[in-house]
Enzyme design. Sequence first.
Site, mmCIF file in Angstrom:
data_model
loop_
_atom_site.group_PDB
_atom_site.id
_atom_site.type_symbol
_atom_site.label_atom_id
_atom_site.label_comp_id
_atom_site.label_asym_id
_atom_site.label_seq_id
_atom_site.Cartn_x
_atom_site.Cartn_y
_atom_site.Cartn_z
ATOM 1 N N TYR A 101 -56.017 10.365 9.376
ATOM 2 C CA TYR A 101 -56.135 8.954 9.749
ATOM 3 C C TYR A 101 -56.204 8.846 11.268
ATOM 4 O O TYR A 101 -55.438 9.523 11.971
ATOM 5 C CB TYR A 101 -54.916 8.162 9.240
ATOM 6 C CG TYR A 101 -54.864 6.737 9.762
ATOM 7 C CD1 TYR A 101 -55.379 5.688 9.008
ATOM 8 C CD2 TYR A 101 -54.337 6.450 11.027
ATOM 9 C CE1 TYR A 101 -55.367 4.385 9.496
ATOM 10 C CE2 TYR A 101 -54.324 5.158 11.520
ATOM 11 C CZ TYR A 101 -54.840 4.134 10.752
ATOM 12 O OH TYR A 101 -54.834 2.845 11.235
ATOM 13 N N GLU A 189 -60.964 1.952 13.279
ATOM 14 C CA GLU A 189 -60.115 2.755 12.380
ATOM 15 C C GLU A 189 -60.975 3.671 11.523
ATOM 16 O O GLU A 189 -61.992 3.243 10.988
ATOM 17 C CB GLU A 189 -59.296 1.819 11.487
ATOM 18 C CG GLU A 189 -58.326 2.555 10.573
ATOM 19 C CD GLU A 189 -57.624 1.601 9.611
ATOM 20 O OE1 GLU A 189 -56.420 1.371 9.784
ATOM 21 O OE2 GLU A 189 -58.291 1.091 8.689
#
Length: 380
Positions: A101, A189
Amino acid sequence: MDLFEYQGKQFFAGYGIAVSPGEVADTVDDAVAAADRLGYPVVVKAQVMVGGRGKAGGVKLAANTAEAREHAEFILGLDIKGHVVKRLWIEKASDIAEEYYASFTLDRAAKKHLGMLSAQGGVEIETVAEEDPDAIAKIWIDPVEGLTEAVARAWVEEAKLNPLANDGAVELLQKLYTAFTDGDADLAEVNPLILTPEGKVHALDAKVTLDDNASYRHDWAEYEASQVRDEREQAAHDKGLQYVGLDGYVGVIANGAGLAMSTVDIVNQVGGQAANFLDIGGGANAEVMAGALEVINNDPTVRAIFINIFGGITKGEEVANGIVTALGRVKIDSPIVIRLDGTNADQGRAILAAHESESLVSKPTMLEAARAVVEIAGKR
Ligand code: GDP
Ligand code: MN
């Protein structure tokens, strides 16, 4: 402004970030043709602005033409958390060794950019933050220094990715930071950021929010054109009003975002529910007021309207005249309660008093106006 995944990947690619090749498709036939062109296996991905598409059945691997057709048929029209899928992104499938992530946002309190990196990717980051907060490596980046290679490397090492991924991750994160800053994003993101069995690092998903205030610096027309707004929001947007649709029944018009938020709050505080947030900005003239009233009036859930104006540069009598003129132009179905304060409030109130009726009430304070509007709305 939020981007769809495929647009986010376009945006990333513009900054040299590695993404998988793919094509957009709005029909099953187009999806199959795209998949055939890309070569199998492919991933068929729902393009909706909501996370967790994978879990909801909106991301599926296809090994051949028949499977591509089956998945496209299934995903087009699928309802994912209230978002109906109208568009697909067909992408060449990647082999995944590990899922990570990565994200950049602005930490307003710290006045710095916040980078988050975790070896636990592909799952919701909120869950990681709750269950294993130490698994997220955070850095606060000095906006003047930027994300230097040394800082990026220390950060990547702290996140304890597979060491094979370190070089690729450093390079990708530096590019992602450039995309985030030069590209004027509020959020960039990547979840998952993947390591392939061949040791390559690339972005398998993209979630990007652009800062609308910077739109003059970029050509975002294409992103803008594909924005999905509800009918009320579209109408307000077309008039250049700052509007957010809410679930209540008291229409709100205020000047200034802070006052508009306070107005929503006070309506709720006295037991009502706001139907919207609407900021008409500084110059509360007749034209802007008429536009705002039109938007609110077209909302069938609105039972009463609260106009909350604090005169600053725009004087009270101008605001009052604006409201009166606007009411002459637009036929309003709901009763209106006005609170007018600030510069030349007395003159403004005198003008309003001359037009006062059962459906046009003026109150001197926010609290009294909020109580009045909620009470009136309750009777309808
Ligand atoms: P989200 O569920 O909305 O976040 O959609 P993602 O694009 O993140 O996809 C969800 C999951 O699907 C990923 O975490 C991967 O595990 C899987 N996935 C997506 N693309 C591929 C791919 O190219 N190959 C493989 N093997 N899995 C993929
Ligand atoms: Mn994802």
